[in-house]
Scaffold this active site. Structure first.
Site, PDB file in Angstrom:
ATOM      1  N   ARG A 102      -4.777  -6.195   0.718  1.00  0.00           N
ATOM      2  CA  ARG A 102      -5.437  -6.464   2.093  1.00  0.00           C
ATOM      3  C   ARG A 102      -6.180  -7.179   3.425  1.00  0.00           C
ATOM      4  NH1 ARG A 102      -1.057  -1.622   2.761  1.00  0.00           N
ATOM      5  NH2 ARG A 102      -0.051  -0.986   4.131  1.00  0.00           N
ATOM      6  N   ARG A 136       6.745  10.019   6.989  1.00  0.00           N
ATOM      7  CA  ARG A 136       5.488   9.057   6.989  1.00  0.00           C
ATOM      8  C   ARG A 136       4.586   9.865   8.742  1.00  0.00           C
ATOM      9  NH1 ARG A 136       4.794   3.320   4.108  1.00  0.00           N
ATOM     10  NH2 ARG A 136       2.891   3.834   5.320  1.00  0.00           N
ATOM     11  N   ARG A 185      -1.570  -0.315  12.772  1.00  0.00           N
ATOM     12  CA  ARG A 185      -1.305  -0.880  11.326  1.00  0.00           C
ATOM     13  C   ARG A 185      -0.489  -2.388  11.011  1.00  0.00           C
ATOM     14  NH1 ARG A 185       3.107   3.498   9.223  1.00  0.00           N
ATOM     15  NH2 ARG A 185       3.219   2.068   7.707  1.00  0.00           N
TER      16      ARG A 185
HETATM   17  P1  AMP Z   1       1.074   1.469   3.096  1.00  0.00           P
HETATM   18  O1  AMP Z   1       2.054   2.076   2.081  1.00  0.00           O
HETATM   19  O2  AMP Z   1       1.435   0.193   2.119  1.00  0.00           O
HETATM   20  O3  AMP Z   1       1.836   1.053   4.287  1.00  0.00           O
HETATM   21  O4  AMP Z   1      -0.043   1.901   3.361  1.00  0.00           O
HETATM   22  C1  AMP Z   1       0.068   3.090   3.976  1.00  0.00           C
HETATM   23  C2  AMP Z   1      -1.839   2.944   4.583  1.00  0.00           C
HETATM   24  O5  AMP Z   1      -2.685   3.157   2.906  1.00  0.00           O
HETATM   25  C3  AMP Z   1      -2.335   1.774   4.877  1.00  0.00           C
HETATM   26  O6  AMP Z   1      -2.415   1.652   6.462  1.00  0.00           O
HETATM   27  C4  AMP Z   1      -3.665   1.893   4.815  1.00  0.00           C
HETATM   28  O7  AMP Z   1      -4.065   2.835   5.168  1.00  0.00           O
HETATM   29  C5  AMP Z   1      -3.422   2.435   3.471  1.00  0.00           C
HETATM   30  N1  AMP Z   1      -3.405   1.523   2.394  1.00  0.00           N
HETATM   31  C6  AMP Z   1      -2.441   1.347   1.338  1.00  0.00           C
HETATM   32  N2  AMP Z   1      -3.115   0.247   0.698  1.00  0.00           N
HETATM   33  C7  AMP Z   1      -4.218  -0.327   1.593  1.00  0.00           C
HETATM   34  C8  AMP Z   1      -5.232  -1.737   0.839  1.00  0.00           C
HETATM   35  N3  AMP Z   1      -4.557  -2.145  -0.465  1.00  0.00           N
HETATM   36  N4  AMP Z   1      -6.199  -0.793   1.460  1.00  0.00           N
HETATM   37  C9  AMP Z   1      -6.896  -0.075   2.471  1.00  0.00           C
HETATM   38  N5  AMP Z   1      -6.576   0.616   2.343  1.00  0.00           N
HETATM   39  C10 AMP Z   1      -4.333   0.569   2.143  1.00  0.00           C
END
Ligand code: AMP
Length: 215
Positions: A88, A161, A172
Site C-alpha cells: 500500500r 465493516r 481511506r
Molecule cells: P482493506 O480491507 O484492504 O480495505 O483494509 C482495511 C484497513 O486495514 C485499511 O484501511 C488499513 O487500516 C488496514 N490495512 C490493510 N492492508 C494494509 C496494508 N498493506 N498496510 C497498512 N494498513 C493496511
C-alpha cells in the site's frame, strides 16, 4: 503465478481476488482480512491495528510486511497467490521485492482496477456481508431479498465493516491517492503493470482479468 491487485478501496479487489482464487487456484492474501481477524481475536496485532483501521489510516509497515512474509511461506501459497490490499506504499513495495528475491519467488502481474473516484463512497458505504457464509450485498446494487436475512444461507448475521462509514472512507481514499497510487509508475517501470476497467460489471471485470492471466 503471483500477482497483485491494486486499486482504491471499493474497486472490487476482494471480489475479484476470490474469483481468481476459484478459477486459477491462486490463494487470496488480503492484509485487510488478516488484520480484521486479528482484531476479532483480540491478538496483540489486533489491539494495535483496531483504532488505526477505524480511522482509515495505514497500520505500521513492519506489522503488515511480517504478516505477508510469514503467510507466503505456508504450503498453500507455493502454487501462487493474489495480493489484495498489499503493498500500500513505497516502503511495503520495496520490502515485498526484497522478500520475493530472498525466497526466489517471481511477480508476474500487477493489475490495476481503475474506478471513478465519485462512485467509490456510494459503493463502500452501501456494502454489507453475511457473517456466516461471507456472501456480499449492497443497499442499492444488490440488496438481500428479505430484510435482514442472507439470500445464500438464511443467516441473520449481516454485518457492515466499522471503517465503511462516509467519514472513514474519505480518509481511506486520501491515503490511497497519497500513498498507494504512486506505486503505479513503480510497477509500470518494471513492465508488469496491466489495467482493467473496474467500472464494468463484475463478470466483465473477471473476464478482462482472466484474459491477462491466461495469456
Ligand atoms: P482493506 O480491507 O484492504 O480495505 O483494509 C482495511 C484497513 O486495514 C485499511 O484501511 C488499513 O487500516 C488496514 N490495512 C490493510 N492492508 C494494509 C496494508 N498493506 N498496510 C497498512 N494498513 C493496511
Amino acid at each position: 503465478m503471483n500477482i497483485i491487485l491494486l486499486g482504491p478501496p471499493g474497486a472490487g479487489k476482494g471480489t475479484q481476488a476470490k474469483m481468481i482464487e476459484e478459477k486459477f487456484g491462486l490463494v487470496q492474501l488480503s492484509t485487510g482480512d488478516m488484520l480484521r481477524a486479528a482484531v476479532a481475536e483480540g491478538t496483540e496485532i489486533g489491539k494495535k491495528a483496531k483504532g488505526i483501521m477505524e480511522r482509515g489510516d495505514l497500520v505500521p509497515d513492519d506489522i503488515v510486511v511480517s504478516i505477508i512474509a510469514d503467510r507466503i511461506d505456508e504450503d498453500d501459497c507455493q502454487d501462487g497467490f493474489v495480493l489484495d490490499g498489499f503493498p500500500r506504499n513505497a516502503a511495503q513495495a520495496q520490502a515485498l521485492d526484497v522478500m520475493l528475491a530472498e525466497k526466489g519467488i517471481g511477480l508476474q502481474h500487477v493489475i490495476e482496477m481503475k474506478v471513478d473516484a465519485d462512485v467509490l463512497v456510494e459503493r463502500i458505504t452501501g456494502r454489507y456481508t453475511c457473517g456466516s457464509c461471507g456472501a456480499g450485498y449492497h443497499d442499492i446494487y444488490k440488496p438481500v431479498a428479505k430484510d435482514g436475512v442472507c439470500d445464500n444461507c438464511g443467516s441473520e448475521d449481516l454485518k457492515r465493516r466499522p471503517d465503511d462509514t462516509a467519514e472513514t472512507v474519505r480518509s481511506r481514499l486520501e491515503v490511497y491517492s497519497r500513498e498507494t497510487e504512486p506505486l503505479l509508475p513503480y510497477y509500470g517501470e518494471k513492465a508488469i503493470l496491466r489495467q482493467v476497467d473496474g467500472m464494468a460489471a463484475m463478470d466483465a471485470v473477471a473476464q478482462s482479468i482472466n484474459s491477462i492471466l491466461a495469456a
